[in-house]
Scaffold this active site. Structure first.
Site, PDB file in Angstrom:
ATOM      1  N   LYS A 176       0.876  -1.177   0.000  1.00  0.00           N
ATOM      2  CA  LYS A 176       0.000   0.000   0.000  1.00  0.00           C
ATOM      3  C   LYS A 176       0.909   1.222   0.000  1.00  0.00           C
ATOM      4  O   LYS A 176       1.940   1.239   0.690  1.00  0.00           O
ATOM      5  CB  LYS A 176      -0.892  -0.022   1.238  1.00  0.00           C
ATOM      6  CG  LYS A 176      -1.897   1.125   1.304  1.00  0.00           C
ATOM      7  CD  LYS A 176      -2.859   0.991   2.484  1.00  0.00           C
ATOM      8  CE  LYS A 176      -3.866   2.123   2.535  1.00  0.00           C
ATOM      9  NZ  LYS A 176      -4.827   1.987   3.650  1.00  0.00           N
ATOM     10  N   SER A 224      -9.792   2.296   2.789  1.00  0.00           N
ATOM     11  CA  SER A 224      -8.855   3.032   1.950  1.00  0.00           C
ATOM     12  C   SER A 224      -7.865   2.124   1.212  1.00  0.00           C
ATOM     13  O   SER A 224      -7.237   2.568   0.262  1.00  0.00           O
ATOM     14  CB  SER A 224      -8.063   4.024   2.808  1.00  0.00           C
ATOM     15  OG  SER A 224      -7.268   3.320   3.745  1.00  0.00           O
ATOM     16  N   SER A 258     -10.285  -0.037   6.960  1.00  0.00           N
ATOM     17  CA  SER A 258      -9.641   0.118   5.648  1.00  0.00           C
ATOM     18  C   SER A 258      -8.955  -1.123   5.094  1.00  0.00           C
ATOM     19  O   SER A 258      -8.548  -1.124   3.933  1.00  0.00           O
ATOM     20  CB  SER A 258      -8.623   1.260   5.693  1.00  0.00           C
ATOM     21  OG  SER A 258      -9.303   2.485   5.653  1.00  0.00           O
TER      22      SER A 258
END
Ligand code: MG
Ligand code: ZN
Lengths: 477, 95, 483
Positions: free
Chosen positions: C75, C150, C174
């Site tokens: 990420k 997210s 997330s």
């Protein structure tokens, strides 16, 4: 109208740790800009603070020394504001739960003791520095200092004059150096003072509106800045104006305070507990250990010196002004075997004068305690007179030789051989019949003339006591 | 609870956050909506509850006082917008 | 080959069936082929092939770990040395960290091959990946819908087989929410289990990194590498890391599962409820005991979270000021202008909304009413979990109220978007670990089952997920066009 001044001081002391409060960067002073600012100090994304144990230790030592409450549980908070010397946009500080709570410090002004309350002392990180020399109209930022551990010591508004404020500041300065938690170097910013000053009509209970004066970093300026501010406020009020709560900057060149508008706007710091740090716990056991390691404090040392060495107040104060001075004295005393009085006279006299002249502190004295003790020992055993000793001391100041080496090299050893002294005395008496006549007719003052002549003849190396004794005998024959 | 455009401007200044004039009203509306959501917290009496800043009751670990960082200025300043003579440059700071 | 599990790939690398370079090349090709998903912000093709080569040497020397030579992706919230780290923001579009995040370092040590950096909501603020400066990520199951957020890029990349597995971070859901919406397995560990060093902070007391994978076993392997004490993170917990794969086969007979009635009320669609009911039935068959429980304070999790997280983020994001790194506005006239324009131009709307909210909640006169109140509610919520987990071994429930919603559907209404986090947020407030595992489909879109455990009970969560995955195959489905 008679006015009364109310003063409270906030003093930022840099704690003398090797590394920063939340990072492993060095705290050494004077490095090239930004070479001692690591990722944590620069507030780079994703990096995190970890607390330095020595900063906590030093804060606890201080708390113990002012007999304060040490918080069993203290919390770091973020103080939010934007400023280029503050890389994260917040300062890690302590708000609601500081590590050191209520304590006190006793000061003395004009022979009167006064207890000044200390509200709190909290740990926080220092900011960097803005350099205003011109970079094409821009400001340069050096973040080497960012993250240096600070202990902010906040007093009660207990001081009533600039003199008291200076006495408190000096006392605190002496204390942090005694405790060895701060190097006390004011030029380098290790010990910095902000003063909250207000005035009120004498007798009024309510405090007047205060102004905070920032950046007063010498004892001399503190006194001047506060007195200026008092004058300014009184004049303002007497002319029908009102003091506004604001931050003012002391300008030592112009010797005035002026409003700092940039710090004034939007004073909403939005403190909240720093989620990157956890509560600091101080156990009873930890406190016991720190207490046991606490050095003898200035007050206690002064009392002991007065008692143990029969010193007067003034000398005791001079000798205990710093830990280094007190240690120096006690070492000289022990190593020379002299009585305290002689050591005190030499340290507060000859040595202090020489240090002052050279602008040196006791720990940087070219004549260490061992060499001074060696010199005083020779006075004690009558090898040299006090007068010759001063000459030897001057030689020692310029070299690394011991007193014995200098005495031997220069042949300064006292002549205690009575035969040699007697021969000289006889010669002086024979050469000065007029003076002999005067003395014998009752003019005692002429005696000093004979002593002087003998000493001169013997280049000061005769034992004065011996000369006196023998002269008396010969002249009275 | 609703916030005015003026409120939003004040908060935005505290946060040094430039906001387009045309967006102020929409922020005011969104923030007011969030505040409405939050008024529901008032339903619960929390007088005797200790605030909780961290999920677990951990305590701060202490780091030994050792210098572990070296000079990395070159690397750090390679990503800086404006530097000169080792300093970060910003518009003139007026005290 | 790209549909194989991590264990199968690790075995193939060892048996010499294929090399890491070959495997890496396959995934690099797939990333190019499916660029339209927008899962990656940065692809590190050259470095990946180089690292794959090194991994092949290590494999040949017999010094390989399970992850050696396995193509993974990070990420873009984790700082990577010499590779751009944007956090999904214009603010960091030009930012290359001079250090690795601790977990990146750990993956490097293990010999994993990083393919690149994954798209995400800006500064991890969002539930749909629509707040990213680099554009929305598409859900591989239906490219008109969002992947969740997210960690939307992570979920989409794993679901579409653009990486074997990925990392994510979870502040209010997330990891779990995008995992559920994309039909993969996601684990948010106990707060403090995985180091936060080098992970760009959104809300420090809630953020936690974790694995996003196809299966519970893969998640166990990733977590094994990610978990552990880090002296650079004060909130990292110094407690031993168990062997996460060792207990995967434990029997679930007698396991007590609690279903909070608050999780199965009005908000949940009937299709979702029915799917979850079927999943829970599987657990019954595995010998678990199901109990209804109540967690009365959960209903206040959203308001408490939307005070605490913005408050923390308002301070965390103050460092982005245009002075030392990151975006700086053109020709600032003075200091205030430098700050307001750099931040105003560098941050997107959702980030600004949360900074404003947090600034307000902390400001003079509102601190007690908002921030302190929210922290008190946080304690009550955490006590709800403690009480519940004293009675049952794990808690189960939905991850999301609905399956993936359409791109653009909620972005205009932030409050509605926030409410979609209703089942995940409370877990972060309490700090307990939780997983999302694929549990079926509603109208062709994946549904996640949430499993919530006690502090540091990741091993038992993985065991419970693994046992389910032995008797179901939801986790093995691949979206059409990505087989
Ligand atoms: Mg202060
Ligand atoms: Zn301070």
């Amino acid at each position: 109208m008679e006015w009364e001044t109310v003063i409270g001081l906030e003093i930022h002391t840099q704690l003398a740790t090797k590394s920063k409060i939340f990072s492993g960067a060095s705290t050494a002073y004077g490095a090239e800009p930004n070479t001692q600012a690591c990722a944590v100090d620069l507030g780079l994304p994703g990096v995190l603070p970890v607390l330095n144990e020595e900063a906590v230790h030093k804060a606890v030592i201080f708390g113990m020394a002012i007999e304060a409450e040490i918080a069993p549980y203290s919390v770091f908070a973020r103080k939010n504001y934007f400023y280029p010397d503050l890389p994260k946009g917040y300062q890690i500080s302590q708000m609601e739960l500081p590590i050191v709570g209520n304590g006190h410090l006793d000061i003395e002004v004009d022979g009167i003791m006064k207890r000044i309350g200390i509200t709190r002392a909290h740990l926080e990180e220092d900011a960097g520095k803005s350099l205003h020399e011109d970079f094409h109209g821009l400001t340069g930022i050096d973040l080497n200092r960012a993250g240096t551990p600070l202990l902010e010591i906040v007093s009660e508004p207990d001081m009533r004059s600039a003199k008291e404020a200076v006495a408190y500041m000096k006392k605190l300065h002496e204390l942090v150096r005694y405790l060895d938690i701060c190097d006390g170097n004011m030029q380098e910013g290790s010990f910095r003072c902000d003063a909250n000053v207000s005035v009120r009509p004498k007798g009024q209970k309510k405090y007047g509106t205060r102004a905070e004066i920032k950046n007063i970093n010498s004892f001399k300026f503190v006194e001047k800045a506060i007195n200026h501010e008092i004058e300014r406020q009184i004049e303002l009020i007497e002319n029908g104006g009102r003091v506004i709560q604001e931050t003012r900057l002391y300008d030592s060149v112009k010797d005035e305070t002026r409003s700092m508008r940039s710090k004034e706007e939007a004073n909403d710091y939005r403190y909240f507990p720093d989620p990157d740090l956890l509560p600091v716990l101080i156990s009873e056991d930890y406190k016991t250990v720190v207490k046991a390691q606490l050095p003898e404090l200035p007050q206690a040392k002064k009392h002991r010196f007065k008692d143990q060495y029969a010193l007067d107040e003034e000398n005791a104060a001079i000798l205990t002004y710093s830990c280094q001075m007190a240690d120096y004295f006690e070492r000289v005393l022990k190593e020379s075997g002299c009585e305290a009085k002689l050591c005190v006279n030499w340290i507060t006299g000859e040595l202090s004068a020489a240090l002052n002249k050279a602008g040196l502190e006791i720990m940087d004295s070219p004549v260490g305690s061992e060499r001074l003790a060696g010199l005083l020992a020779r006075i004690r055993d009558n090898t040299i007179s006090g007068k010759i000793a001063k000459q030897v001391f001057e030689e020692m100041w310029q070299s690394t030789a011991t007193a014995d080496e200098i005495i031997a090299a220069k042949g300064l050893k006292q002549i205690t051989d009575t035969g040699a002294i007697e021969a000289i005395i006889d010669k002086i008496i024979a050469d000065n019949p007029g003076q002999v006549e005067q003395y014998r007719s009752g003019k005692d003052k002429v005696f000093a003339f004979f002593v002087g002549q003998v000493m001169k003849e013997m280049q000061g190396k005769a034992n004065p006591a011996e000369v006196n004794k023998m002269l008396k005998v010969k002249l009275n024959q | 609870m609703s916030l005015t455009a003026d409120d939003v401007n004040k908060i935005a200044h505290l946060a040094r956050l430039g906001i387009d004039k045309h967006d102020i009203e929409s922020y005011a509306k969104d923030l007011s909506g969030m505040l409405d959501l939050m008024t529901r917290m008032g339903e619960l009496n929390t007088d005797d509850v200790e605030p909780m800043a961290h999920p677990m009751d951990q305590v701060q670990r202490l780091r030994p006082d050792v210098v572990t960082e070296q000079n990395n200025r070159k690397k750090f300043q390679a990503i800086a917008p404006q530097v000169e003579a080792g300093l970060y440059l910003v518009p003139k700071v007026i005290e | 080959m790209h549909t194989k599990t991590l264990i199968e790939l690790a075995q193939g690398l060892r048996s010499g069936e294929f090399s890491s370079v070959e495997l890496t090349q396959i995934f690099l090709n797939r990333i190019k082929q499916h660029q339209h998903l927008n899962a990656y912000i940065t692809v590190t093709e050259e470095a990946a092939l180089q690292n794959a080569k090194a991994a092949d040497v290590r494999l040949a020397n017999g010094k390989a770990e399970l992850l050696t030579g396995i193509p993974i992706a990070q990420k873009d919230i984790f700082c990577t040395l010499d590779v751009k780290t944007t956090c999904g923001s214009k603010m960091l579009d030009n930012f290359t960290a001079p250090y690795n995040a601790t977990i990146v370092e750990k993956f490097n040590q293990a010999g994993a091959v990083m393919l690149g950096k994954l798209n995400m909501d800006e500064f991890a603020m969002g539930s749909s990946n629509e707040t990213s400066y680099y554009g929305v990520v598409k859900n591989p199951w239906n490219t008109h819908t969002v992947p969740g957020g997210s960690s939307g890029g992570s979920a989409a990349a794993v679901a579409a087989r653009l990486a074997v597995c990925a990392t994510g971070t979870d502040t209010g859901g997330s990891i779990r929410q995008p995992a559920a919406l994309c039909g993969i397995t996601g684990l948010k560990p106990t707060y403090g289990r995985v180091s936060r060093y080098g992970m760009i902070a959104y809300a420090s007391s809630l953020d936690q990194g974790g694995p996003m994978t196809h299966s519970a076993e893969d998640a166990a392997i990733l977590l094994q590498t990610m978990a552990g004490f880090d002296e650079k993170d004060s909130t990292s917990v110094d407690c031993p890391v168990p062997d996460y794969r060792a207990g995967l086969n434990n029997s679930l007979a007698g396991l007590k599962i609690g279903l909070p009635k608050e999780f199965f009320g009005n908000g949940l669609s009937s299709n979702m409820a029915a799917t979850l009911e079927t999943a829970i039935n599987e657990y019954r068959k595995l010998g678990a005991e199901i109990k209804e429980i109540s967690m009365p304070n959960l209903k206040l999790a959203i308001p408490a979270y939307y005070v605490i997280a913005p408050a923390e983020c308002s301070a965390n994001l103050s460092r982005f000021d245009g002075v030392r790194y990151g975006y700086r506005c053109e020709n600032p006239v003075d200091l205030t202008d430098l700050y307001t324009r750099s931040r105003g131009e560098g941050f997107g709307k959702e980030v600004k909304r949360r900074i404003l909210m947090g600034t307000y909640a902390l400001s003079a006169g509102y601190y007690d009413a908002y921030y302190i109140k929210a922290q008190k509610i946080r304690r009550l919520i955490s006590e709800d979990f403690k009480n519940a987990l004293a009675k049952v071994d794990v808690i189960m429930g939905p991850v999301t109220p609905t399956t993936a919603f359409g791109i653009g559907e909620k972005i205009g209404n932030p409050i509605e978007m926030y409410l979609s986090d209703i089942y995940t947020i409370a877990i972060n407030l309490a700090g307990v670990p939780a997983m999302s595992i694929p549990a079926g489909f509603v109208a062709g879109m994946p549904v996640g089952l949430q499993i919530i455990g006690n502090y540091f009970a990741e091993d038992s969560l993985l065991n419970i997920a693994y046992q389910y995955q032995q008797v179901t195959d939801w986790h093995q489905h691949t979206p059409k066009g990505f087989e």
